[in-house]
Design an enzyme around this catalytic site. Structure first.
Site, PDB file in Angstrom:
ATOM      1  CB  CYS A 106       3.498   0.696  -6.580  1.00 29.23           C
ATOM      2  SG  CYS A 106       3.856  -1.030  -6.955  1.00 29.23           S
TER       3      CYS A 106
ATOM      4  CB  THR B 150      -0.618   3.053   5.326  1.00 30.97           C
ATOM      5  OG1 THR B 150      -1.672   3.968   5.010  1.00 30.97           O
ATOM      6  CG2 THR B 150      -1.155   1.982   6.263  1.00 30.97           C
ATOM      7  N   GLY B 151       2.496   2.522   5.353  1.00 27.28           N
ATOM      8  CA  GLY B 151       3.617   1.629   5.618  1.00 27.28           C
ATOM      9  C   GLY B 151       4.579   2.193   6.645  1.00 27.28           C
TER      10      GLY B 151
ATOM     11  CB  SER C  64       5.266   5.622   1.281  1.00 25.82           C
ATOM     12  OG  SER C  64       5.852   4.940   0.201  1.00 25.82           O
TER      13      SER C  64
ATOM     14  N   GLY D 257       0.817  -1.204   0.000  1.00 25.88           N
ATOM     15  CA  GLY D 257       0.000   0.000   0.000  1.00 25.88           C
ATOM     16  C   GLY D 257       0.847   1.249   0.000  1.00 25.88           C
TER      17      GLY D 257
ATOM     18  CD  GLU E  10       5.081  -3.153  -3.538  1.00 26.53           C
ATOM     19  OE1 GLU E  10       5.644  -2.116  -3.956  1.00 26.53           O
ATOM     20  OE2 GLU E  10       3.907  -3.420  -3.793  1.00 26.53           O
TER      21      GLU E  10
END
EC number: 1.2.1.71
Length: 487
Positions: free
Chosen positions: A278, A225-226, A223, A221, A244
């Protein structure tokens, strides 16, 4: 209501109201209620209880279930493709390729597991050295909306193959695709509790990520949230975290003989999936001078004729919609902000219908913008940057916190080798679209683009951990005792 699949049964949600919409017509595609914290707890517990039996099955038995799942995907390919198109807005020709990728993921994952995480052994003087791999236990999988079938599938398939049990939280924008996919697993004979589905938005995701019963989390998802997940899991070496995320991907154009081939490759790199991959090119680096001018003019000319339409429109469009009206409006606003900073509009990205998430391709020259934002504009907005020399182009290509994909269009192998050595990205392509990647190769990036190589050949690496053993069938004294020990 078939909203959540927990411990082998479907149940209604107890959390916030949810619905997914057709991005073009705004018709309701799916509706229900998200999972609350207690239902997330129940899903994790169900996975934990199912784990011992699933992990102890032979590899061949687990492979049998996976191959039956692939057959179910084939049998329901048309329904799945239609659903993917309806919820995401991508054209049917493209959503059909996503289902094919889901099917192919099974064989690739089996091959990868055997080659990267299978069992290996070798003789020593007085023992056998053995390397085996064990599953982590219960893992959470967070899926994105842009490839709601293929990308979570790239985590789930290798995770189950390795012997893990899974709690799957799809994007709240594509719940129906997740429901159909889980039904294929059920029809394949997957035991109850091995795969659990919890639908929901932020409330559900926060509860799942914070649940102490998970042994790891696999995320594809944004960046943003990551990064939040990375911060949350900081100081937790007992949890495996695979991320990812996105990229501000550069595509560098050198002087090539075939101008139209360059234009076509740029379009495939920047505007396929309405720019919602992405790996899409976000920045196009073009040499200064007459050749670069001609390339930009031709690119704008061709992009004016690109067809945009509903997922089921006939003849089929090249581009469908972006995921939502909110996303469409945010992209138009981003274009306006770049213009306010001093960018030059080469081709305006427009929203032809105020009540539909359809956008036309946009091309904007940001060479004169001093403070260009290092952001991933997730849609059909391509930024052009003109460069004076090749080293300057490489410096600009690497001028990002991300490191997912980079590409070069050039007739010179020497140029490509020079570019490849200096490029800071996990995927580097030469004379191929930036969105192209082999499913049999690792997929992912460095920097703010993620850590592990998710959803592809190297996924086996983070779905199991290695166990090294020294083994001998009988216990015996060595021929020579160590000094200071008497028996």
């Amino acid at each position: 209501m078939t909203t959540h699949y927990i411990a082998g049964s479907w149940q209604a949600g107890q959390g916030e109201a949810l619905q997914s919409l057709n991005p073009v017509t705004q018709a309701v595609v799916w509706q229900g209620q998200g999972a609350d914290a207690s239902q997330v707890d129940a899903a994790v517990l169900a996975a934990r209880q199912a784990f011992p039996a699933w992990a102890q099955l032979s590899l061949e038995a687990r492979i049998d279930v996976l191959e039956k799942f692939a057959e179910q995907l084939k049998q329901h390919s048309e329904a799945l493709a239609y659903c993917i198109g309806e919820e995401t807005g991508k054209p049917l020709w493209e959503s059909a390729t996503e289902v094919t990728s889901m099917v192919n993921k099974v064989a690739i994952s089996i091959q990868s597991y055997r080659e990267r995480t299978g069992e290996k052994s070798g003789p020593l003087a007085d023992a056998t050295a053995v390397l085996r791999h064990k599953p982590h236990g219960v893992v959470a999988v967070f899926g994105p909306y842009n490839f709601p079938g293929h990308l979570p599938n790239g985590h789930i398939v290798p995770a189950l193959l390795a012997g893990n049990c899974v709690v799957f939280k799809p994007s709240e924008l594509t719940p129906k695709v997740a429901e159909l996919t889980v039904n294929c697993w059920i029809a394949a004979g997957l035991p109850a509790g091995v795969l659990n589905l919890v639908q929901g938005a932020r409330e559900t995701g926060v509860a799942l990520a914070a649940n102490p019963g998970i042994d790891g989390l696999f995320f594809t998802g944004s960046s943003r949230t990551g990064n939040l997940l990375h911060q949350q899991f900081a100081g937790r070496p007992d949890k495996i975290l695979a991320l990812e995320m996105g990229g501000n991907n550069p595509l560098v154009v050198d002087g090539v003989k075939d101008l139209d081939a360059a234009v076509y490759t740029i379009i495939q790199s920047a505007f396929i999936s309405a720019g919602q991959r992405c790996t899409c090119a976000r920045r196009l680096l073009v040499p200064q001078g007459a050749w670069g001018d001609a390339l930009v003019i031709r690119l704008v000319e061709v992009c004016k004729s690109i067809t945009v339409g509903a997922f089921d429109q006939q003849p089929a469009p090249f581009m469908g919609s972006v995921i939502s009206l909110q996303a469409a409006r945010a992209l138009v606003a981003a274009q306006s902000e770049l213009l306010a900073k001093g960018a030059t509009q080469l081709l305006e990205m427009t929203q032809p219908q105020a009540d539909a998430a359809l956008l036309t391709p946009g091309i904007i020259d940001v060479t004169a913008v001093a403070d260009r934002p290092d952001e991933e504009f997730f849609g059909p907005l391509l930024q052009v940057i003109r460069y004076a020399d090749f080293d300057a182009a490489i410096d600009e290509a690497n001028n990002t916190q991300y490191g997912l994909a980079a590409g070069l269009l050039s007739d010179s192998r020497a140029r490509y080798q020079y570019f490849w050595l200096r490029s800071r990205a996990g995927i580097v392509n030469w004379n191929k679209q930036l969105t192209g990647a082999a499913s049999s190769a690792p997929f992912g990036g460095i920097g703010a683009s993620g850590n592990h190589r998710a959803s592809a050949y190297y996924a086996a690496d983070y779905c199991a951990y290695p166990v090294a053993s020294l083994e001998t069938a009988s216990l015996a004294l060595p021929a020579t005792l160590t000094p200071g020990v008497t028996l």
